[in-house]
Design an enzyme around this catalytic site. Structure first.
Site, PDB file in Angstrom:
ATOM      1  CG  ASP A  27      -5.858  14.325  50.791  1.00 29.88           C
ATOM      2  OD1 ASP A  27      -6.169  15.355  49.382  1.00 29.88           O
ATOM      3  OD2 ASP A  27      -6.578  14.800  51.588  1.00 29.88           O
ATOM      4  CG  ASP A  61      13.620  20.597  59.098  1.00 31.25           C
ATOM      5  OD1 ASP A  61      13.847  19.963  58.268  1.00 31.25           O
ATOM      6  OD2 ASP A  61      12.692  20.142  59.900  1.00 31.25           O
ATOM      7  CG  HIS A  92      14.053  16.723  58.404  1.00 23.77           C
ATOM      8  ND1 HIS A  92      13.940  17.467  59.154  1.00 23.77           N
ATOM      9  CD2 HIS A  92      14.175  15.170  59.070  1.00 23.77           C
ATOM     10  CE1 HIS A  92      13.688  17.346  60.205  1.00 23.77           C
ATOM     11  NE2 HIS A  92      13.847  16.229  60.157  1.00 23.77           N
ATOM     12  CG  ASN A 106      -5.055  17.975  47.334  1.00 30.48           C
ATOM     13  OD1 ASN A 106      -4.878  17.148  47.637  1.00 30.48           O
ATOM     14  ND2 ASN A 106      -3.853  18.818  46.874  1.00 30.48           N
ATOM     15  CB  SER A 280      11.683  14.795  62.780  1.00 31.77           C
ATOM     16  OG  SER A 280      12.833  15.016  63.194  1.00 31.77           O
TER      17      SER A 280
END
Length: 482
Positions: A27, A61, A92, A106, A280
């Site tokens: 990628d 989320d 987020h 991909n 997070s």
């Protein structure tokens, strides 16, 4: 009472390879994902990754850009718990989801870590960034009912010694325990100091500060712990990179910079995402690692996954960049930095024993009911992750109960009997302590007591590790006929 997303503004059994052979994602933005190398995200896999069992991962989320090319074929369920659609207008949720499950290999964008993750998207964040514990709890239960094996909770509510500030929620804890009982691994951000009364804050946020949740803190590129990452001597279980993170964003947010080439990625996003940092994102990396463990060994239980992740972590210390980290476990990084390769390789060795009685962390409705006159229990305790087990036993007036405990080896375990009507076993109030009927008197891993019931009812047997340690124990309970 509110929760907030933990974003800091400026969270089929396979034959295992004998050694890391060097799979590298192609990628184009993978080179900007420095954290992939730091946590050895793909080092375990050979040049061609074997077919992995699909694993359902819930993202609780702010929603998701469902049509984003990186999530093609990945999303198997969505629901909003705040009304309206599941579209992510804040960014987020899409950012967190990209770390976990962006399509790898991909030919575009970034590389997600959990190669076979299937996403369950639960939108719980209101337009003002707050989260109701009720909505969160409903989302957790919804995800469990749809087969989630991992639930990512990159959100948090303040935990404080000031009861007026503390946001503990029984509704949230009940949902967490329900999910754990049903086989879901729960991962949560320990929280960011900008959401606490001061920075740094020495208490993990909820739900990271609840039993059976893997609480994750952040690390910078040099191995240091950023000032924003909450500390906690008890509930901070491990750490992962949480600074300068690159991931996916809703295309509606990047469209405001049309000349930026990488549309749909944080590189083209608002300033808070172009230099994204927060616990997070560290939590999302750990959730992805949990999904990989389950993909390779679907029979793993949540406690086994947690133990594999935490005990395979790289110890953080001054030599790795964390000057304040001393000892095998510390308040800044828990057991240390996530190492995906080491966690997967640990599957080649002895797997920690599963505990099939969880979650039984308190009296009342949270205790596990045991039946029969002669009962044998084999279970586990861990001072940091599962300090208390409680079993309820029905006795008649005049009936005698004998309880003996063996293990965990090398620890000092407490064995206590509580009277009928007890709802909790933690606390120092005189009223609570008056409910204690008897307890073992000898220190060490082995303990016992004998008691004759003075009334009919459900009595509660508590096994507790009051000091650091972990392992398996055996409990034998016998009752007289009358």
């Amino acid at each position: 009472m509110i929760r907030r997303i933990a974003l800091l503004l400026v969270t089929a059994v396979l034959a295992l390879p004998a050694s890391a052979a060097g799979f590298a994602p192609t990628d184009p933005l993978a080179a900007k994902q420095w954290y992939l190398t730091q946590i050895q995200a793909f080092d375990f896999w050979p040049d061609v990754v074997p077919t992995l069992a699909p694993v359902r991962v819930a993202i609780v989320d702010s929603g998701l850009d469902v049509g984003h090319p990186e999530f093609a074929g990945r999303v198997i369920g969505t629901r909003s718990f705040v009304g309206g659609d599941v579209a992510d207008r804040q960014g987020h949720g899409t950012f967190v989801a990209g770390i976990i499950a962006a399509n790898t290999g991909n030919g575009e964008g970034i590389a997600g870590i959990a190669l076979s993750a299937q996403l369950l998207v639960a939108k719980v964040v209101r337009s003002d960034g707050t989260i109701s514990p009720v909505a969160e709890a409903k989302a957790i239960r919804w995800a469990v009912h749809r087969g989630a094996r991992v639930i990512n909770l990159s959100l948090g509510g303040l935990r404080s010694r000031n009861k007026g500030e503390d946001t503990y929620s029984t509704v949230e804890q009940d949902a967490i325990e329900y999910a754990y009982e049903k086989g879901a691994v729960l991962v949560a951000a320990v929280g960011n100091g900008d959401q606490a009364p001061k920075t740094p804050w020495d208490l993990a946020s909820y739900p990271a500060a609840l039993p059976h949740v893997i609480g994750v803190s952040a690390l910078a590129q040099d191995g240091s712990v950023p000032a924003f990452s909450n500390r906690d001597a008890f509930f901070n279980d491990m750490a992962a990179p949480g600074v300068a993170i690159v991931s996916t964003l809703p295309r509606s947010l990047t469209a405001t910079r049309p000349t930026c080439v990488e549309q749909g990625y944080s590189i083209c996003g608002p300033p808070e995402f172009r230099s994204a940092e927060g616990t997070s994102y560290a939590a999302a990396e750990v959730s992805a690692a949990a999904a990989l463990l389950i993909a390779v060994r679907p029979s793993l239980t949540p406690d086994q996954v947690g133990s594999l992740l935490e005990r395979s972590a790289i110890d953080a210390n001054p030599s790795t960049g964390c000057r304040r980290c001393v000892g095998s476990r510390d308040p800044y990084t828990g057991w240390g930095q996530l190492d995906v390769n080491a966690a997967l390789r640990a599957l080649n060795g002895p797997i920690p024993p599963a505990d099939h009685y969880e979650s039984n962390d308190d009296a009342g409705g949270r205790a596990f009911a045991l039946w029969g006159r002669s009962i044998d229990v084999t279970a586990t305790l861990d001072f940091w992750d599962d300090q208390i087990d409680v079993y309820k036993i029905k006795l008649r007036k005049g009936q005698t109960i004998a309880v003996s405990l063996h293990g965990p080896a090398g620890t000092r375990a407490d064995l206590v009997l509580w009277r009928p009507g007890t709802e909790q076993v933690e606390g120092l109030s005189p009223e609570l302590q008056a409910r204690r009927l008897t307890q073992s008197v000898h220190g060490g891993p082995n303990a016992h007591f004998l008691h004759q019931a003075r009334q009919d009812g459900w009595y509660y047997v508590e096994v507790k590790l009051p000091a650091p340690g972990s392992g398996q124990y055996r409990l034998h309970i016998s009752k007289s006929r009358s």
